[in-house]
Scaffold this active site. Structure first.
Site, PDB file in Angstrom:
ATOM      1  N   ARG A  35      -7.475  10.759  -7.582  1.00  0.00           N
ATOM      2  CA  ARG A  35      -6.929   9.655  -7.744  1.00  0.00           C
ATOM      3  C   ARG A  35      -7.698   8.582  -7.480  1.00  0.00           C
ATOM      4  O   ARG A  35      -8.965   8.600  -7.165  1.00  0.00           O
ATOM      5  CB  ARG A  35      -5.560   9.451  -6.426  1.00  0.00           C
ATOM      6  N   GLY A  36      -7.135   7.145  -7.625  1.00  0.00           N
ATOM      7  CA  GLY A  36      -8.021   5.869  -7.588  1.00  0.00           C
ATOM      8  C   GLY A  36      -8.519   5.648  -9.221  1.00  0.00           C
ATOM      9  O   GLY A  36      -8.955   6.610  -9.806  1.00  0.00           O
ATOM     10  N   ALA A  37      -8.337   4.370  -9.228  1.00  0.00           N
ATOM     11  CA  ALA A  37      -8.496   4.046 -10.685  1.00  0.00           C
ATOM     12  C   ALA A  37      -9.736   4.292 -11.529  1.00  0.00           C
ATOM     13  O   ALA A  37      -9.773   4.788 -12.374  1.00  0.00           O
ATOM     14  CB  ALA A  37      -8.374   2.265 -10.829  1.00  0.00           C
ATOM     15  N   ARG A  83      -1.164   9.050 -16.062  1.00  0.00           N
ATOM     16  CA  ARG A  83      -0.791   7.823 -15.053  1.00  0.00           C
ATOM     17  C   ARG A  83      -0.750   6.619 -15.892  1.00  0.00           C
ATOM     18  O   ARG A  83      -1.825   6.375 -16.651  1.00  0.00           O
ATOM     19  CB  ARG A  83      -1.752   7.871 -14.224  1.00  0.00           C
ATOM     20  N   GLN A 106      -2.688   7.060   1.628  1.00  0.00           N
ATOM     21  CA  GLN A 106      -4.333   6.984   1.326  1.00  0.00           C
ATOM     22  C   GLN A 106      -5.128   6.406   2.397  1.00  0.00           C
ATOM     23  O   GLN A 106      -6.167   6.434   2.443  1.00  0.00           O
ATOM     24  CB  GLN A 106      -4.371   6.419  -0.106  1.00  0.00           C
ATOM     25  N   ASP A 130      -5.844  -1.731  -9.982  1.00  0.00           N
ATOM     26  CA  ASP A 130      -5.405  -0.611 -11.249  1.00  0.00           C
ATOM     27  C   ASP A 130      -5.216  -1.474 -12.467  1.00  0.00           C
ATOM     28  O   ASP A 130      -5.778  -0.650 -13.510  1.00  0.00           O
ATOM     29  CB  ASP A 130      -4.280  -0.089 -10.789  1.00  0.00           C
ATOM     30  N   ASN A 175      -1.872  -3.318  -7.955  1.00  0.00           N
ATOM     31  CA  ASN A 175      -2.546  -2.549  -7.171  1.00  0.00           C
ATOM     32  C   ASN A 175      -1.597  -1.682  -6.456  1.00  0.00           C
ATOM     33  O   ASN A 175      -0.396  -1.855  -6.462  1.00  0.00           O
ATOM     34  CB  ASN A 175      -3.660  -3.382  -5.988  1.00  0.00           C
ATOM     35  N   LYS A 176      -2.048  -0.850  -5.616  1.00  0.00           N
ATOM     36  CA  LYS A 176      -1.282   0.175  -4.737  1.00  0.00           C
ATOM     37  C   LYS A 176      -0.132  -0.903  -4.132  1.00  0.00           C
ATOM     38  O   LYS A 176       0.063  -1.825  -3.570  1.00  0.00           O
ATOM     39  CB  LYS A 176      -2.088   0.784  -3.531  1.00  0.00           C
TER      40      LYS A 176
HETATM   41  O1  MRU Z   1      -2.037   5.940  -6.520  1.00  0.00           O
HETATM   42  P1  MRU Z   1      -3.629   5.786  -6.230  1.00  0.00           P
HETATM   43  O2  MRU Z   1      -4.004   6.358  -4.906  1.00  0.00           O
HETATM   44  O3  MRU Z   1      -4.257   6.437  -7.277  1.00  0.00           O
HETATM   45  O4  MRU Z   1      -3.701   4.304  -6.139  1.00  0.00           O
HETATM   46  C1  MRU Z   1      -5.046   3.802  -5.936  1.00  0.00           C
HETATM   47  C2  MRU Z   1      -5.160   2.236  -5.666  1.00  0.00           C
HETATM   48  O5  MRU Z   1      -4.207   1.545  -5.655  1.00  0.00           O
HETATM   49  C3  MRU Z   1      -6.525   1.731  -5.528  1.00  0.00           C
HETATM   50  O6  MRU Z   1      -6.370   0.364  -4.812  1.00  0.00           O
HETATM   51  C4  MRU Z   1      -6.877   1.252  -6.975  1.00  0.00           C
HETATM   52  O7  MRU Z   1      -6.920   2.313  -7.708  1.00  0.00           O
HETATM   53  C5  MRU Z   1      -8.500   0.841  -6.873  1.00  0.00           C
HETATM   54  S1  MRU Z   1      -9.459   2.452  -6.563  1.00  0.00           S
HETATM   55  C6  MRU Z   1     -11.184   1.903  -6.853  1.00  0.00           C
END
Ligand code: MRU
Length: 318
Positions: A42-44, A76, A174, A215, A225-226
């Protein structure tokens, strides 16, 4: 892994952290798609890396490149980094280049870009000693030291004073499981707070700046973003605390005019009903959109972009 001969992708299963550090070998495209969809990966930025490698793996196994690319991108919907990386690897393959080499080059670029983000962010936030961050944007979410957390690590590396307030980041935590853990393990001073305490921390003057990842950034600067990021931006604005986004430029989607057009992933009720054996209806959006006017700057590998973002984003990408 030698060029052209990718057999498997090794990933840390982030669902199990910090209790267990399990490295999984993903040997099929289905396994890569599943790992991305279930947030094992996970994470962009990291899902972009995994997507690019996943396509190289599929091509190596003789799968149709276009179909495989579509499957990976669909894993995703919100983080555009995934589609960007997969499409770059697909274009390399179509041009007769080695898709694995391209995918690996993207990983190396990500490492360098996040290093630059850290340095630009450090200069921008000179004098800020406490930042509040949300979700996880660090070593687990990128191939380098991270985007928002890259700024923290850059400050640490430069010997500057830096304290981090990390939100828990419900429902998958997270912030608690990954950010607080990774910062603590790296020797950065970190305090974990419930998401619901962020507005109070801001109101009490405990925060010099809020810094989050992204994201997808629309052409006008609206940023997905999250979930919970928008509430932080609203509260920071109310208290006069600067709110920054830190992201690699591959999170910028100039084809999306504003945040309204960003697809927001909705996840299952199970993430919220753990320990609640009642089928209560749930709305569980994984992301939200922060309007551009609440953002003081977007810290990228090309420097810190300032409003008006439609002009500065276009300039940085051109
Ligand atoms: O659902 P996730 O855990 O993949 O969400 C991640 C985020 O929202 C991060 O802030 C974003 O992807 C940036 S990671 C460099």
């Amino acid at each position: 892994m030698s060029s052209g001969l990718v057999e498997a992708i090794a990933v840390i299963d982030q669902r199990l952290l910090p209790g267990e550090l399990v490295v999984r070998r993903l040997e099929t495209v289905e396994a890569v798609v599943d790992a991305i969809a279930t947030l094992a990966v996970r994470g962009a930025n990291v899902i972009g890396s995994a997507g690019g490698l996943g396509l190289a793996l599929g091509i190596r196994q003789g799968l149709d490149a276009n179909t495989t690319a579509e499957q990976l991108i669909a894993a995703r919907p919100t983080a555009v980094n995934l589609a960007v990386a997969v499409n770059l690897v697909l274009a390399a393959h179509d041009a007769g280049e080695d898709p694995l080499e391209r995918a690996l080059a993207l990983l190396a670029e990500d490492t360098e870009q996040t290093r630059l983000i850290g340095e630009f962010g450090r200069a921008e936030l000179a004098g800020v000693t406490t930042v509040l961050t949300h979700c996880n944007t660090g070593r687990l979410a990128t191939t380098g030291w991270g985007t928002a957390l890259g700024v923290v690590y850059a400050k640490q590396a430069a010997g500057e004073e830096i304290h981090v307030i990390a939100t828990e980041t419900r429902p998958l935590r997270q912030g608690a499981r990954l950010t607080a853990w990774e910062l603590h393990a790296s020797g950065v001073d970190v305090a974990l707070i419930p998401d619901s305490a962020a507005a109070s921390a801001l109101a009490q003057g405990r925060v010099g700046a809020v810094i989050v990842g992204a994201d997808r950034i629309a052409a006008n600067g609206d940023t997905a973003n999250k979930i919970g990021t928008r509430a932080l931006a609203v509260a920071a604005h109310h208290e006069g605390v600067p709110f920054y986004v830190a992201a690699t430029l591959n999170a910028v989607d100039l084809g999306t005019v504003s945040g309204d057009a960003i697809e927001i992933e909705e996840r299952g009720a199970g993430e919220m009903l753990e320990g609640i054996p009642v089928p209560i209806p749930v709305w569980n959006p994984a992301f939200d959109v922060t309007p551009a006017h609440l953002i003081a700057g977007i810290i990228t590998e090309a420097g810190v972009l300032k409003p008006p973002f439609d002009a500065s984003l276009k300039g940085a990408i051109a």
